[in-house]
Write a protein that holds these residues in place. Structure first.
Motif, PDB file in Angstrom:
ATOM      1  N   VAL A 494      -2.563 -18.206  -6.961  1.00  0.00           N
ATOM      2  CA  VAL A 494      -2.374 -16.841  -7.460  1.00  0.00           C
ATOM      3  C   VAL A 494      -3.506 -15.983  -6.919  1.00  0.00           C
ATOM      4  CG1 VAL A 494      -2.406 -15.404  -9.523  1.00  0.00           C
ATOM      5  CG2 VAL A 494      -1.159 -17.568  -9.532  1.00  0.00           C
ATOM      6  N   ASP A 495      -3.189 -14.873  -6.276  1.00  0.00           N
ATOM      7  CA  ASP A 495      -4.225 -14.018  -5.701  1.00  0.00           C
ATOM      8  C   ASP A 495      -4.588 -12.856  -6.608  1.00  0.00           C
ATOM      9  OD1 ASP A 495      -4.306 -15.231  -2.910  1.00  0.00           O
ATOM     10  OD2 ASP A 495      -2.183 -14.774  -3.149  1.00  0.00           O
ATOM     11  N   ILE A 496      -3.584 -12.356  -7.344  1.00  0.00           N
ATOM     12  CA  ILE A 496      -3.820 -11.158  -8.152  1.00  0.00           C
ATOM     13  C   ILE A 496      -3.253 -11.353  -9.551  1.00  0.00           C
ATOM     14  CG2 ILE A 496      -3.351  -8.671  -8.347  1.00  0.00           C
ATOM     15  CD1 ILE A 496      -2.863  -8.698  -5.275  1.00  0.00           C
ATOM     16  N   GLN A 497      -4.111 -11.094 -10.554  1.00  0.00           N
ATOM     17  CA  GLN A 497      -3.660 -11.198 -11.945  1.00  0.00           C
ATOM     18  C   GLN A 497      -4.419 -10.171 -12.771  1.00  0.00           C
ATOM     19  OE1 GLN A 497      -3.951 -15.194 -13.574  1.00  0.00           O
ATOM     20  NE2 GLN A 497      -4.025 -14.368 -15.644  1.00  0.00           N
ATOM     21  N   PRO A 498      -3.717  -9.233 -13.395  1.00  0.00           N
ATOM     22  CA  PRO A 498      -4.436  -8.187 -14.142  1.00  0.00           C
ATOM     23  C   PRO A 498      -4.996  -8.717 -15.455  1.00  0.00           C
ATOM     24  CG  PRO A 498      -2.073  -7.933 -14.434  1.00  0.00           C
ATOM     25  CD  PRO A 498      -2.262  -9.094 -13.492  1.00  0.00           C
ATOM     26  N   GLU A 499      -5.948  -7.979 -16.033  1.00  0.00           N
ATOM     27  CA  GLU A 499      -6.508  -8.414 -17.303  1.00  0.00           C
ATOM     28  C   GLU A 499      -5.525  -8.195 -18.444  1.00  0.00           C
ATOM     29  OE1 GLU A 499     -10.508  -6.904 -18.062  1.00  0.00           O
ATOM     30  OE2 GLU A 499     -11.003  -7.868 -16.134  1.00  0.00           O
ATOM     31  N   GLN A 500      -4.834  -7.043 -18.392  1.00  0.00           N
ATOM     32  CA  GLN A 500      -3.817  -6.762 -19.419  1.00  0.00           C
ATOM     33  C   GLN A 500      -2.446  -7.035 -18.807  1.00  0.00           C
ATOM     34  OE1 GLN A 500      -3.838  -5.012 -22.599  1.00  0.00           O
ATOM     35  NE2 GLN A 500      -5.560  -3.611 -22.518  1.00  0.00           N
ATOM     36  N   TYR A 501      -1.536  -7.559 -19.608  1.00  0.00           N
ATOM     37  CA  TYR A 501      -0.248  -7.980 -19.047  1.00  0.00           C
ATOM     38  C   TYR A 501       0.787  -6.863 -19.062  1.00  0.00           C
ATOM     39  CZ  TYR A 501      -2.718 -11.983 -21.047  1.00  0.00           C
ATOM     40  OH  TYR A 501      -3.669 -12.855 -21.439  1.00  0.00           O
ATOM     41  N   THR A 502       0.506  -5.799 -18.314  1.00  0.00           N
ATOM     42  CA  THR A 502       1.505  -4.729 -18.221  1.00  0.00           C
ATOM     43  C   THR A 502       1.757  -4.430 -16.747  1.00  0.00           C
ATOM     44  OG1 THR A 502      -0.028  -2.870 -18.074  1.00  0.00           O
ATOM     45  CG2 THR A 502       0.518  -3.641 -20.294  1.00  0.00           C
ATOM     46  N   ILE A 503       2.883  -3.750 -16.501  1.00  0.00           N
ATOM     47  CA  ILE A 503       3.245  -3.380 -15.127  1.00  0.00           C
ATOM     48  C   ILE A 503       2.183  -2.462 -14.524  1.00  0.00           C
ATOM     49  CG2 ILE A 503       4.936  -2.065 -13.758  1.00  0.00           C
ATOM     50  CD1 ILE A 503       5.977  -4.780 -14.580  1.00  0.00           C
ATOM     51  N   THR A 504       1.727  -1.482 -15.321  1.00  0.00           N
ATOM     52  CA  THR A 504       0.718  -0.549 -14.815  1.00  0.00           C
ATOM     53  C   THR A 504      -0.547  -1.301 -14.399  1.00  0.00           C
ATOM     54  OG1 THR A 504       1.546   0.931 -16.489  1.00  0.00           O
ATOM     55  CG2 THR A 504      -0.457   1.612 -15.360  1.00  0.00           C
ATOM     56  N   ASP A 505      -0.990  -2.225 -15.250  1.00  0.00           N
ATOM     57  CA  ASP A 505      -2.212  -2.968 -14.921  1.00  0.00           C
ATOM     58  C   ASP A 505      -2.010  -3.859 -13.711  1.00  0.00           C
ATOM     59  OD1 ASP A 505      -4.190  -2.234 -17.018  1.00  0.00           O
ATOM     60  OD2 ASP A 505      -2.552  -2.864 -18.306  1.00  0.00           O
ATOM     61  N   MET A 506      -0.801  -4.396 -13.595  1.00  0.00           N
ATOM     62  CA  MET A 506      -0.507  -5.243 -12.444  1.00  0.00           C
ATOM     63  C   MET A 506      -0.566  -4.419 -11.149  1.00  0.00           C
ATOM     64  SD  MET A 506       2.912  -7.456 -11.970  1.00  0.00           S
ATOM     65  CE  MET A 506       3.286  -8.392 -10.550  1.00  0.00           C
ATOM     66  N   VAL A 507       0.030  -3.240 -11.181  1.00  0.00           N
ATOM     67  CA  VAL A 507       0.009  -2.379  -9.989  1.00  0.00           C
ATOM     68  C   VAL A 507      -1.427  -1.961  -9.669  1.00  0.00           C
ATOM     69  CG1 VAL A 507       0.769  -0.166  -9.028  1.00  0.00           C
ATOM     70  CG2 VAL A 507       2.391  -1.611 -10.279  1.00  0.00           C
ATOM     71  N   ASN A 508      -2.186  -1.600 -10.702  1.00  0.00           N
ATOM     72  CA  ASN A 508      -3.591  -1.233 -10.469  1.00  0.00           C
ATOM     73  C   ASN A 508      -4.360  -2.388  -9.831  1.00  0.00           C
ATOM     74  OD1 ASN A 508      -3.104   1.237 -11.531  1.00  0.00           O
ATOM     75  ND2 ASN A 508      -3.988   0.799 -13.540  1.00  0.00           N
ATOM     76  N   ALA A 509      -4.078  -3.607 -10.288  1.00  0.00           N
ATOM     77  CA  ALA A 509      -4.774  -4.771  -9.729  1.00  0.00           C
ATOM     78  C   ALA A 509      -4.379  -4.980  -8.260  1.00  0.00           C
ATOM     79  CB  ALA A 509      -4.450  -6.013 -10.548  1.00  0.00           C
ATOM     80  N   ILE A 510      -3.117  -4.726  -7.937  1.00  0.00           N
ATOM     81  CA  ILE A 510      -2.673  -4.875  -6.545  1.00  0.00           C
ATOM     82  C   ILE A 510      -3.377  -3.837  -5.663  1.00  0.00           C
ATOM     83  CG2 ILE A 510      -0.673  -4.640  -4.982  1.00  0.00           C
ATOM     84  CD1 ILE A 510       1.074  -5.811  -7.264  1.00  0.00           C
ATOM     85  N   VAL A 511      -3.446  -2.606  -6.160  1.00  0.00           N
ATOM     86  CA  VAL A 511      -4.125  -1.545  -5.405  1.00  0.00           C
ATOM     87  C   VAL A 511      -5.595  -1.911  -5.196  1.00  0.00           C
ATOM     88  CG1 VAL A 511      -4.905   0.865  -5.509  1.00  0.00           C
ATOM     89  CG2 VAL A 511      -2.544   0.296  -6.105  1.00  0.00           C
ATOM     90  N   ALA A 512      -6.242  -2.363  -6.256  1.00  0.00           N
ATOM     91  CA  ALA A 512      -7.665  -2.724  -6.151  1.00  0.00           C
ATOM     92  C   ALA A 512      -7.863  -3.852  -5.134  1.00  0.00           C
ATOM     93  CB  ALA A 512      -8.194  -3.146  -7.520  1.00  0.00           C
ATOM     94  N   TYR A 513      -6.956  -4.804  -5.129  1.00  0.00           N
ATOM     95  CA  TYR A 513      -7.030  -5.940  -4.199  1.00  0.00           C
ATOM     96  C   TYR A 513      -7.037  -5.457  -2.750  1.00  0.00           C
ATOM     97  CZ  TYR A 513      -5.405 -10.197  -1.782  1.00  0.00           C
ATOM     98  OH  TYR A 513      -5.259 -11.265  -0.929  1.00  0.00           O
ATOM     99  N   GLN A 515      -7.653  -2.346  -1.703  1.00  0.00           N
ATOM    100  CA  GLN A 515      -8.785  -1.461  -1.426  1.00  0.00           C
ATOM    101  C   GLN A 515     -10.024  -2.277  -1.113  1.00  0.00           C
ATOM    102  OE1 GLN A 515      -8.477   1.113  -4.789  1.00  0.00           O
ATOM    103  NE2 GLN A 515      -7.768   2.843  -3.547  1.00  0.00           N
ATOM    104  N   GLN A 516     -10.179  -3.388  -1.827  1.00  0.00           N
ATOM    105  CA  GLN A 516     -11.318  -4.263  -1.591  1.00  0.00           C
ATOM    106  C   GLN A 516     -11.228  -4.892  -0.202  1.00  0.00           C
ATOM    107  OE1 GLN A 516     -11.621  -7.140  -4.679  1.00  0.00           O
ATOM    108  NE2 GLN A 516     -13.473  -6.146  -5.426  1.00  0.00           N
ATOM    109  N   ALA A 517     -10.013  -5.295   0.151  1.00  0.00           N
ATOM    110  CA  ALA A 517      -9.802  -5.933   1.448  1.00  0.00           C
ATOM    111  C   ALA A 517     -10.123  -4.980   2.593  1.00  0.00           C
ATOM    112  CB  ALA A 517      -8.354  -6.404   1.557  1.00  0.00           C
ATOM    113  N   ASP A 518      -9.946  -3.665   2.324  1.00  0.00           N
ATOM    114  CA  ASP A 518     -10.174  -2.669   3.370  1.00  0.00           C
ATOM    115  C   ASP A 518     -11.643  -2.357   3.587  1.00  0.00           C
ATOM    116  OD1 ASP A 518      -7.666  -2.333   4.169  1.00  0.00           O
ATOM    117  OD2 ASP A 518      -7.271  -0.449   3.107  1.00  0.00           O
ATOM    118  N   THR A 519     -12.461  -2.668   2.561  1.00  0.00           N
ATOM    119  CA  THR A 519     -13.868  -2.241   2.692  1.00  0.00           C
ATOM    120  C   THR A 519     -14.761  -3.378   3.156  1.00  0.00           C
ATOM    121  OG1 THR A 519     -14.144  -2.684   0.351  1.00  0.00           O
ATOM    122  CG2 THR A 519     -13.772  -0.397   0.991  1.00  0.00           C
TER     123      THR A 519
END
Ligand code: SAH
Length: 519
Positions: A494-513, A515-519
């Protein structure tokens, strides 16, 4: 198809499909698609728009790919429209961009007029304005240009007498937007420079504007031919010439979004996917929907029906998923009941989304646990004191047993009432396999354990080795720990797992993943 002239003739609606993004069609265009009996569509009209068309409607692909194979000649298309209209059909002729901008719309209408067929034209967002907007270029600007010319680049050669007055246009308009200009780009840029436009004038070329495949490059009149060649930009693309191209530095927004160009698989059911798709797409992702779950009603509703008859004796009614709510109320309504029949038990839900869903049925949840899992819900309920109480759980035939088990252990009397069934995935298996083989999938999203199981059934790897070959290059995002467990049980990471189990948090975690990869 037969031609019956005896009938009242139908009508032809020439509708602009917009540049590519299916959200860029007009409301009028969508309205007409929803009522079409025949749709004749082009290569440049996004086929996703056909989802508005009734299943009963006939769909005809009219082809027309610049320089490629034509499914029909223009004469063939004209005749087709006339023939369909003569059978009394409502025909939507769906054309890329705007039908009257380099779209040969008028030629199609002339034929209709000759045949005495009624018509309507619905404008569309033309690709020139879309390409400029989505590349971050305002085509007019008080400080840079007060005029724009839309030009075809197709005529630059071939015709002895070109209708394009390149000599005058070169310096006559501030911004030039050239359609169909890729093939003749060396000639076009030369004509503009020969006729007095400065060689260092900024130029942008935008391919597949407003779609996830958008690709734009920048240069000057002197360099752009080479830039386009190096970037291997092929049609369909637009050429934008003028000082406004410089503003791209500040305004470029579309290709800069964090998930731009990333292909993501959505495994939820179609009914549930929309929020996830909308949020990922807004961040630039290209969402591929492979619903792995398909729901059907159960054959036997006896348990639920009995419980409903004595609903007043229940202490709690529990909903652990959106689907449970949907299918529960579907059945309730079919029985001629509604929310008023549910007085008696308190209602508990598993999380925020289920609470919101319940509100749409006019009911407020009495309990939402702090942790949005079955265990979290069970613990919260046990704290309220459920010993000896009756609890009703409408849910899928197969679901995790932890919640009813924990409640039973706390000495509650639990009724599990199946209200729907998840049936295995079907269709598009081969397409999915092919994409995995080609490595054209960046990420897969899993929002429940069954999406994991069913997705892997769909992938159908012959061995563990094959599973790893196909899935290891793919980033895996899950909604919460239970789904993560299921992924790991299949031997995947598993590469990405949000802290809170909601769709919004999941999408935020994907975006953060990313963004981190880009920097
Ligand atoms: N009626 C259409 C234009 C059809 S001519 C319109 O109003 O947009 C076909 C040309 O349009 C292509 O060769 C290309 O130059 C341009 N075009 C259409 N869709 C495009 C897109 N999504 N991105 C870039 N160029 C596009």
């Amino acid at each position: 198809m037969t031609t019956q002239t005896a009938q009242q003739p139908g009508k032809v609606y020439l509708v602009g499909a917009g540049p590519g993004d299916p959200g860029l069609i007009t409301l009028r265009g969508k309205y007409l698609l929803e009522r079409a009996e025949v749709v004749v569509y082009d290569y440049l009209a996004n086929p996703k728009l056909l989802s508005h068309v009734p299943n009963t409607a006939e769909r005809v692909y009219a082809g027309k790919k610049g320089g490629g194979l034509h499914a029909f000649t223009q004469e063939g298309i004209n005749k087709l429209l006339v023939d369909y209209a003569l059978t009394g059909k409502r025909v939507v002729r769906l054309k890329g961009g705007d039908p009257f901008i380099f779209g040969r719309g008028a030629e199609e209408i002339q034929e209709l007029v000759v045949a005495g067929i009624d018509f309507e034209v619905v404008p569309g967002v033309t690709s020139a304005t879309a390409a400029a907007t989505y590349a971050g270029i305002p085509i007019t600007h008080r400080e840079h240009t007060a005029s724009v010319a839309f030009i075809t680049g197709h005529e630059a050669t071939g015709k002895k007498e070109s209708n394009v007055a390149w000599d005058k246009l070169a310096t006559g308009a501030g911004t030039l937007v050239i359609y169909m200009g890729i093939k003749n780009l060396p000639i076009i840029t030369k004509k503009l420079m020969d006729n007095g436009r400065a060689p260092d004038t900024p130029v942008a070329v935008v391919r597949w504007a407003s779609t996830p495949e958008q690709h734009s490059v920048e240069g000057t009149l002197a360099t752009i031919t080479e830039v386009v060649k190096k970037a291997d930009i092929k049609p369909p693309a637009l050429v934008i010439v003028g000082d406004v191209v410089k503003l791209r530095n500040t305004i470029d927004w579309f290709e800069r979004r964090p998930l731009f160009g990333k292909r993501m698989v959505i495994t939820r059911t179609r009914e549930q996917a929309s929020e996830l798709v909308a949020r990922l797409a807004e961040n630039g992702a290209d969402c591929l929907e492979y619903p792995t779950l398909h729901m059907e009603p159960v054959e036997d509703y006896t348990i639920l029906d009995q419980a409903l008859q004595e609903i007043g004796s229940y202490q709690w009614l529990l909903f652990t998923s959106l689907n449970a709510i949907t299918w529960f109320f579907k059945h309730l309504w079919e029985k001629g009941m509604d929310a008023r029949n549910l007085n008696g038990p308190k209602i508990a839900v598993v999380g925020r989304a289920t609470a919101d869903k319940l509100l749409t049925y006019g009911l407020k949840a009495d309990l939402i646990p702090e942790h949005f899992t079955g265990e979290g819900l069970a613990e919260a309920l046990i704290e309220t004191g459920i010993q000896g109480g009756k609890i009703l759980i409408p849910r899928a035939v197969k679901a995790r047993e932890i919640l009813p088990e924990m409640l039973k252990q706390a000495e509650a009397s639990v009724t599990v009432a199946p209200v729907y069934e998840n049936v295995p995935p079907q269709g598009r298996k081969d397409e999915l396999r092919e994409r995995l083989e080609n490595g054209t999938i960046d990420l897969v999203t899993f929002t429940s354990s069954s999406t994991v199981d069913n997705f892997l059934t769909m992938v159908d790897a012959a061995s563990e080795e094959e599973l790893h070959r196909l899935m290891d290059p793919v980033t895996i995002a899950v909604i919460g720990p239970i789904t993560a467990d299921t992924v790991q049980k299949h031997g995947l990471k598993v590469d990405i797992q949000p802290e809170q189990y909601t769709i919004t948090d999941m999408v935020n975690a994907i975006v953060a993943y990313y963004q981190q990869a880009d920097t």
